[in-house]
Design a protein around this motif. Structure first.
Motif, PDB file in Angstrom:
ATOM      1  N   UNK A  33       0.836  -1.203   0.000  1.00 47.14           N
ATOM      2  CA  UNK A  33       0.000   0.000   0.000  1.00 47.14           C
ATOM      3  C   UNK A  33       0.876   1.261   0.000  1.00 47.14           C
ATOM      4  N   UNK A  34       1.960   1.234   0.768  1.00 47.34           N
ATOM      5  CA  UNK A  34       2.869   2.384   0.803  1.00 47.34           C
ATOM      6  C   UNK A  34       3.501   2.600  -0.575  1.00 47.34           C
ATOM      7  N   UNK A  47      -2.234  11.263  -2.235  1.00 44.95           N
ATOM      8  CA  UNK A  47      -3.022  11.700  -1.094  1.00 44.95           C
ATOM      9  C   UNK A  47      -3.355  13.192  -1.160  1.00 44.95           C
ATOM     10  N   UNK A 159      -8.802   1.346  18.914  1.00 40.22           N
ATOM     11  CA  UNK A 159      -8.205   2.587  18.403  1.00 40.22           C
ATOM     12  C   UNK A 159      -7.019   2.317  17.477  1.00 40.22           C
ATOM     13  N   UNK A 160      -6.153   1.381  17.857  1.00 42.72           N
ATOM     14  CA  UNK A 160      -4.944   1.133  17.063  1.00 42.72           C
ATOM     15  C   UNK A 160      -5.242   0.454  15.725  1.00 42.72           C
ATOM     16  N   UNK A 162      -7.388   1.705  13.672  1.00 39.74           N
ATOM     17  CA  UNK A 162      -7.960   2.769  12.833  1.00 39.74           C
ATOM     18  C   UNK A 162      -6.840   3.542  12.139  1.00 39.74           C
ATOM     19  N   UNK A 163      -7.042   3.913  10.881  1.00 40.98           N
ATOM     20  CA  UNK A 163      -6.035   4.707  10.188  1.00 40.98           C
ATOM     21  C   UNK A 163      -6.570   6.106   9.879  1.00 40.98           C
ATOM     22  N   UNK A 164      -5.805   6.870   9.102  1.00 44.18           N
ATOM     23  CA  UNK A 164      -6.150   8.279   8.836  1.00 44.18           C
ATOM     24  C   UNK A 164      -7.475   8.409   8.093  1.00 44.18           C
ATOM     25  N   UNK A 166     -10.051   7.034   9.093  1.00 39.28           N
ATOM     26  CA  UNK A 166     -11.022   6.922  10.187  1.00 39.28           C
ATOM     27  C   UNK A 166     -11.820   5.627  10.138  1.00 39.28           C
TER      28      UNK A 166
ATOM     29  N   UNK B  14       0.755   8.246   4.014  1.00 38.41           N
ATOM     30  CA  UNK B  14      -0.571   8.302   4.636  1.00 38.41           C
ATOM     31  C   UNK B  14      -0.954   6.954   5.249  1.00 38.41           C
ATOM     32  N   UNK B  15      -0.581   5.882   4.565  1.00 39.48           N
ATOM     33  CA  UNK B  15      -0.967   4.540   5.011  1.00 39.48           C
ATOM     34  C   UNK B  15      -0.319   4.142   6.334  1.00 39.48           C
ATOM     35  N   UNK B  16       0.678   4.891   6.780  1.00 39.64           N
ATOM     36  CA  UNK B  16       1.370   4.556   8.018  1.00 39.64           C
ATOM     37  C   UNK B  16       0.933   5.445   9.176  1.00 39.64           C
ATOM     38  N   UNK B  17      -0.105   6.247   8.963  1.00 36.67           N
ATOM     39  CA  UNK B  17      -0.521   7.208   9.996  1.00 36.67           C
ATOM     40  C   UNK B  17      -1.679   6.688  10.825  1.00 36.67           C
ATOM     41  N   UNK B  18      -1.813   7.259  12.014  1.00 36.60           N
ATOM     42  CA  UNK B  18      -2.910   6.898  12.909  1.00 36.60           C
ATOM     43  C   UNK B  18      -4.168   7.693  12.546  1.00 36.60           C
ATOM     44  N   UNK B  19      -5.198   7.555  13.359  1.00 35.29           N
ATOM     45  CA  UNK B  19      -6.488   8.186  13.063  1.00 35.29           C
ATOM     46  C   UNK B  19      -6.393   9.706  13.032  1.00 35.29           C
ATOM     47  N   UNK B  20      -5.371  10.269  13.659  1.00 34.13           N
ATOM     48  CA  UNK B  20      -5.165  11.717  13.650  1.00 34.13           C
ATOM     49  C   UNK B  20      -4.220  12.135  12.525  1.00 34.13           C
ATOM     50  N   UNK B  21      -3.859  11.218  11.666  1.00 33.10           N
ATOM     51  CA  UNK B  21      -2.998  11.552  10.534  1.00 33.10           C
ATOM     52  C   UNK B  21      -1.546  11.773  10.920  1.00 33.10           C
ATOM     53  N   UNK B  72       1.173  13.280   8.066  1.00 36.98           N
ATOM     54  CA  UNK B  72       1.139  12.729   6.698  1.00 36.98           C
ATOM     55  C   UNK B  72       2.024  13.535   5.750  1.00 36.98           C
ATOM     56  N   UNK B 178      -2.796   2.600  24.325  1.00 40.05           N
ATOM     57  CA  UNK B 178      -3.522   3.609  23.525  1.00 40.05           C
ATOM     58  C   UNK B 178      -4.980   3.200  23.315  1.00 40.05           C
ATOM     59  N   UNK B 183     -11.465   7.114  20.454  1.00 40.73           N
ATOM     60  CA  UNK B 183     -11.030   7.949  19.327  1.00 40.73           C
ATOM     61  C   UNK B 183     -11.147   9.432  19.654  1.00 40.73           C
ATOM     62  N   UNK B 186      -8.318  10.732  21.699  1.00 43.96           N
ATOM     63  CA  UNK B 186      -7.112  10.924  20.891  1.00 43.96           C
ATOM     64  C   UNK B 186      -7.231  12.159  19.987  1.00 43.96           C
ATOM     65  N   UNK B 187      -8.475  12.492  19.571  1.00 43.53           N
ATOM     66  CA  UNK B 187      -8.658  13.691  18.733  1.00 43.53           C
ATOM     67  C   UNK B 187      -8.325  14.961  19.507  1.00 43.53           C
TER      68      UNK B 187
END
Lengths: 244, 244
Positions: A33-34, A47, A159-160, A162-164, A166, B14-21, B72, B178, B183, B186-187
Motif C-alpha cells: 500500500x505504501x 493523497x 483505536x490502534x 484505525x487509520x487516517x 477513520x 498516509x498509510x502509516x498514519x494513525x487516526x489523527x494523521x 502525513x 492507547x 477515538x 485521541x482527537x
C-alpha cells in the motif's frame, strides 16, 4: 511520469518480523500500500492531490501470492504499476523482488476513489500510465459470504486498528484473521496466497465476528462480519506447509 | 565504525498514519528500535552477531518526548547513539529531526543483552563507541506499580502481538495502552512523553489486565499486569491538548 515505481532496497530489520522471523502478510500488505501510495503521489493522483478535492483512494480488493516471504535481514524491493483504470477505480499490480532482482511474489489490487464526506464513489480524471508488465498470478476472485461457518470468533476493533481514513486499516483485518490461529499453527503453516475483499468500513468499538470455513484442499475462508450479518471483509487463505 | 547512525529521510506515507494523521507513539517506537538495530548491525553487535552466540538485545526501558509528531507526508529522520554501556547493557539515545534537521523530539533507551535459551542476562564484549551528543530530555524514571487502579481493562495478547523474540513486541504494549482511550480522546489529546519499562515477557494467549491511574497534572500511569499481580510493563504518559 513513470509507468512503474520501484522502492529502494528494503533490508528487513529483525524488529519488523513476525514470530517466525519473516515479514507477516499484514506487514507486506502495508508495504504494498505504501508503494502504491508513493507511485500515486508521483503521478499526480496521490493523497494530497485527491484530498484537495475531498477524495481518497480506498483499497477494495487485494490478492497476494508469495513463493517465499522475506526473512530477517533479507533485502527485497517492490515494483508497482497500473494495469487498467477508469474514472472510479484503478487496477494496480505488484512484484516483490529478492536481493538479486528475482521475483519472489506478486500481487493484484483494486482501488476505488471515494468522496470522503459521502463515502460514495467519486470521479477523477485519471492519468493514462498503464504498464504492460505481466502479473503472473491468477486474477482476484469473487469472494462470497460463508453460509455455515465451522467456527466463529469474536473480534473487537480498537483505536490502534484505525487509520487516517477513520476506519479499520486494511492490514489490521489480515492481523485479526491471523490471530485466529495459534503460534504453533503458524510455526508449521504459511499463507502462500491471500485474497481479500474489503466490503464495508468498520469503526473503532465495532464488535464483529470472525467466521471461518474450509474450502477445497488447503484453503481457509474467513469473513469478518458485522452484527447485522453483512461482511466487513471476506478473505481466502491458501495454506502451505512451512519449510524448516 | 561510526558513533552515530542516522536514517535516511523518511517521508511519512498516509498509510502509516494513525487516526489523527500522525505517526503513532507505537509506530515511532518501532522506528527507533529499527534505527537502533541498524546501528548495532553496523558496529558488530547486531542481530546476526549476537544470534551466533545465542544472545539477543531486549529493550528494557524507553522514554520518548516529542514536541510535535510527524504528520502525513512530513519528512523526518532519526539519529541514534550510545551514551554508555557495560558488559550487560547499553544506554542508547535518539533525536528525531524534521525535514530541515531541527530536533522535534528525543528518546532514551536501555537495552539488556540476554541469553536466548535461559532468558537471563548475558555478557558481551562491548565496542567503545559512545557519543558525547546531548540528549536534552529528563532521565528515564523508575516506574512503580499501581496499588489502587482507577480502572482495569482486560487485555488478551494475540499472535500478531508476538515478534521474532517469541514474546509480545515492545510497541504492541504501547498500542494496548492507547486502545484504552476512545477515538474522541485521541482527537483532543496527545501523549507528549512516554516512559515505559518492560519487566516481564508476555506470550501469545496470555490474559492480562491494563490498570490505569492518574498522577500529578496531566500524567496517566498504566500497568499491564499478569494474573499473578506481577507487571509485564509499566508506563507513564504525559498528556497535552492536541493543537487543531
Amino acid at each position: 511520469m513513470e509507468t512503474e515505481y520501484t522502492t529502494g532496497p528494503i533490508s528487513l530489520s529483525a524488529a519488523l518480523c513476525d514470530a517466525q522471523g519473516c515479514l507477516s502478510m499484514a506487514a507486506l500488505e502495508t508495504r504494498l500500500i505504501v508503494a502504491a501510495t508513493r507511485h500515486a503521489d508521483n503521478i499526480g493522483v496521490g493523497y494530497r492531490d485527491l484530498m484537495a478535492r475531498g477524495h481518497a483512494w480506498v483499497l477494495s480488493r487485494m490478492s497476494v501470492e508469495m513463493a517465499v516471504m522475506p526473512a530477517i535481514l533479507d533485502t527485497f524491493s517492490i515494483v508497482t504499476w497500473i494495469e487498467s483504470f477508469n474514472r472510479h477505480l484503478s487496477y494496480r499490480n505488484f512484484a516483490v523482488l529478492d536481493a538479486s532482482g528475482h521475483p519472489i511474489g506478486h500481487a493484484r489490487s483494486l482501488w476505488t476513489c471515494i468522496d470522503i464526506a459521502s463515502r460514495r464513489p467519486a470521479s477523477l480524471s485519471p492519468v493514462d500510465l498503464c504498464s504492460a508488465r505481466e502479473c503472473p498470478i491468477a486474477p482476484m476472485p469473487r469472494l462470497t459470504t460463508i453460509s455455515a461457518p465451522e467456527s466463529v470468533i469474536p473480534v473487537v476493533f480498537t483505536y490502534s486498528d484505525i487509520d487516517f481514513n477513520r476506519h479499520v486499516n486494511s492490514a489490521r483485518y489480515v492481523e485479526h484473521i491471523a490471530n485466529a490461529f495459534p503460534l504453533d499453527w503458524h510455526d508449521h503453516n504459511r499463507v502462500s496466497r491471500l485474497d481479500i475483499a474489503y466490503i464495508r468500513e468498520a469503526r473503532p468499538g465495532d464488535v464483529a465476528q470472525l467466521r471461518l470455513s474450509r474450502a477445497d484442499g488447503e484453503v481457509i475462508i474467513a469473513n469478518i462480519t458485522a452484527p447485522d450479518g453483512s461482511d466487513y471483509c471476506r478473505a481466502s487463505l491458501t495454506v502451505v506447509k512451512r519449510e524448516k
